[in-house]
Design an enzyme around this catalytic site. Structure first.
Site, mmCIF file in Angstrom:
data_model
loop_
_atom_site.group_PDB
_atom_site.id
_atom_site.type_symbol
_atom_site.label_atom_id
_atom_site.label_comp_id
_atom_site.label_asym_id
_atom_site.label_seq_id
_atom_site.Cartn_x
_atom_site.Cartn_y
_atom_site.Cartn_z
ATOM 1 N N LYS A 112 -3.169 0.468 -3.432
ATOM 2 C CA LYS A 112 -4.271 -0.344 -3.534
ATOM 3 C C LYS A 112 -5.347 -0.162 -2.572
ATOM 4 C CE LYS A 112 -1.524 -3.687 -5.978
ATOM 5 N NZ LYS A 112 -0.224 -3.159 -6.069
HETATM 6 C C1 LIG Z 1 0.180 -2.996 -7.339
HETATM 7 C C2 LIG Z 1 1.487 -1.924 -7.197
HETATM 8 C C3 LIG Z 1 2.033 -1.400 -8.294
HETATM 9 C C4 LIG Z 1 1.584 -1.543 -9.800
HETATM 10 O O1 LIG Z 1 0.347 -1.271 -9.785
HETATM 11 P P1 LIG Z 1 -0.527 -1.768 -11.258
HETATM 12 O O2 LIG Z 1 -1.540 -1.167 -11.164
HETATM 13 O O3 LIG Z 1 -0.329 -3.357 -11.146
HETATM 14 O O4 LIG Z 1 0.508 -1.249 -12.410
HETATM 15 C C5 LIG Z 1 3.311 -0.550 -8.059
HETATM 16 N N1 LIG Z 1 3.774 -0.187 -6.798
HETATM 17 C C6 LIG Z 1 3.037 -0.934 -5.678
HETATM 18 C C7 LIG Z 1 3.740 -0.527 -4.420
HETATM 19 C C8 LIG Z 1 2.015 -1.554 -5.693
HETATM 20 O O5 LIG Z 1 1.618 -2.183 -4.877
#
Ligand SMILES: *Cc1c(COP(=O)(O)O)cnc(C)c1O
Length: 466
Positions: A112
């Site tokens: 993120k």
């Molecule tokens: C947020 C997250 C996801 C999922 O991503 P999306 O964009 O919501 O599909 C997968 N793995 C990790 C470690 C995350 O923090």
């Protein structure tokens, strides 16, 4: 670029407008009016660019005219300068067919960061220009909170109030949020569950007493700018593996459908993608929707991959809109039905459109452990539980062995040391650049699980909108 809502009635906005707005006023999500498209020659010309220069090429059509090319380059240089790896999102090899795209070299070790480090700077840029203030309010059960806090800590004209359920996030997760000391960061530990905290945040968004005074915003993945930033690493990986002359597949551990939708956008822009694998855990609404057309929410079961423990994937609406003929009125109707009954059937057009690019694979706890053990034993790679679900999808999707498959590594294994140790016998350590979280002082306020207490806490500390 102009942006329209998936539900057809909100006003169209430019890039600056969608960045600051988040959700559209008709309850829909913003998407570009049309997909910018690169020719094969233009894609070939992107080979060998640095991550920042590639980011500028890929994102420029989306941000024009709200940002100039130089402004975009400057924001990207600063956002991606904070990554611990020169390549920003390096690609490593598992075996002849399988590759790993490491998205966890940002300041909080989660993928993120790739989007949020840019978003924090976009907020600051547009607010500075408009002499306005933004109040970000969010609830977190762990990872999103720390990435959002790090992205806006110390930025001008932004305050962030992050709620977490007291005693229900791990010590590392809490300390990643509470040891960031900046006057614009407010950590609030709430008595109650994550859902209680989330309900308070939702209420604040519709509380006229708050929205009348403050420009309240969220940082979740419905924000278009976040998706846009994620499109770049699909290009980065595919170019290294031979695009545009060779097709590449991606396997994506999926929760809110944001990350994998960015792959869909890359394909619409001309990147030759063979297939996108939507990897889910046992919270498998997307697996069911993509295999049978039945999109119906069950109850959430907690797993070792908590960021995928989701039953309703907000960004799926963007895919339904694009595959369903971009009919906002019809989609608004379909989503109203879903909101009332928590279930809906995909239309034929939506099913066929999705099936052209997406395959879904579901992993249970044993599948996840086996994938972690396989990576450690055969390739010397220690991966986190979310990434393991992606790798399971990559190894079980039945794609021709001549097509390279890139698994997206969404978190650093040291964020989930217990699950990794159980599967591999190895305990991953936090990288030294994180420093010793346990030596630093925490700043956190404890509040009762009471909306009025939280709202007045925010109102006393936030800066009103101009
Ligand atoms: C947020 C997250 C996801 C999922 O991503 P999306 O964009 O919501 O599909 C997968 N793995 C990790 C470690 C995350 O923090």
């Amino acid at each position: 670029m102009e942006y329209i809502s998936t539900r057809g009635s909100a006003q169209a906005l430019d890039f600056e407008g969608v960045t600051l707005a988040g959700l559209a006023s008709d309850g829909g999500l913003y998407v570009p009016r049309e997909w910018p498209r690169f020719t094969a020659a233009q894609i070939a010309d992107m080979r060998g660019l640095s991550y920042v220069e590639l980011a500028v090429r890929v994102m420029l059509p989306f941000v024009t005219p709200s940002l100039t090319e130089d402004e975009l380059r400057d924001l990207c240089t600063r956002a991606y300068g904070r990554f611990a790896h020169e390549a920003v999102t390096p690609l490593t090899q598992f075996d002849q067919q399988h590759w790993l795209l490491e998205l966890f070299h940002g300041p909080t070790l989660a993928f993120k960061d790739v989007a949020l480090q840019l978003l924090g700077r976009l907020f600051e840029h547009f607010l500075q220009k408009n002499q306005d203030h933004l109040t970000i309010v969010g609830a977190t059960s762990g990872d999103t909170g720390s990435a959002a806090i790090d992205a806006v800590a110390g930025r001008e004209r932004v305050d962030i109030f992050m709620l977490h359920p007291k005693g229900r996030v791990s010590d590392v997760q809490r300390r990643q949020m509470t040891t960031v000391r900046a006057p614009n960061v407010h950590n609030i530990a709430i008595e109650g569950s994550f859902d209680d905290a989330q309900a308070m945040v939702k209420r604040m968004f519709v509380d006229d007493a708050m929205t009348g005074r403050f420009r309240i915003s969220a940082v979740n993945s419905i924000n278009w700018a976040r998706l846009m930033a994620q499109v770049v690493y699909y290009f980065a990986a595919a170019l290294q593996l031979g695009a545009p002359d060779r097709k590449v597949a991606f396997s994506v551990p999926t929760g809110n459908f944001g990350d994998v939708f960015a792959g869909y956008v890359a394909a619409q822009m001309g990147l030759p993608i063979e297939r996108l694998i939507v990897a889910t855990n046992i919270n498998d609404i997307l697996y069911r929707a993509l295999t049978t057309g039945d999109y119906s929410a069950g109850t959430v079961t907690p797993t070792a991959a908590p960021s995928m423990d989701i039953q309703v994937s907000s960004n799926f609406e963007r895919l339904l809109f694009d595959c369903g003929g971009r009919d906002g009125k019809a989609l608004a109707e379909q989503m109203r039905g879903f909101e009332a009954s928590k279930a809906m059937q995909l239309t034929n057009a939506q099913r066929e459109g999705a099936a052209a690019l997406f395959t879904s694979v579901r992993a249970d706890g044993d599948d996840m452990v086996r994938a972690m053990a396989w990576a450690a034993e055969n390739c010397g790679e220690v991966i986190d539980p979310h990434t393991a679900i992606g790798l399971h999808g990559a190894r079980n999707c039945g794609i021709d062995p001549s097509v390279p498959i890139v698994t997206l590594a969404t978190a650093h294994p040291a964020k989930f040391p217990d699950a990794v140790e159980r599967a591999t016998g190895m305990r991953p350590h936090l990288p030294s650049r994180i420093g010793n979280l346990f030596d630093r002082q925490e700043a956190v306020v404890e509040l009762p699980g009471d909306y009025d207490a939280v709202a007045s806490f925010v109102a006393e500390r936030a800066t009103p909108s101009s």
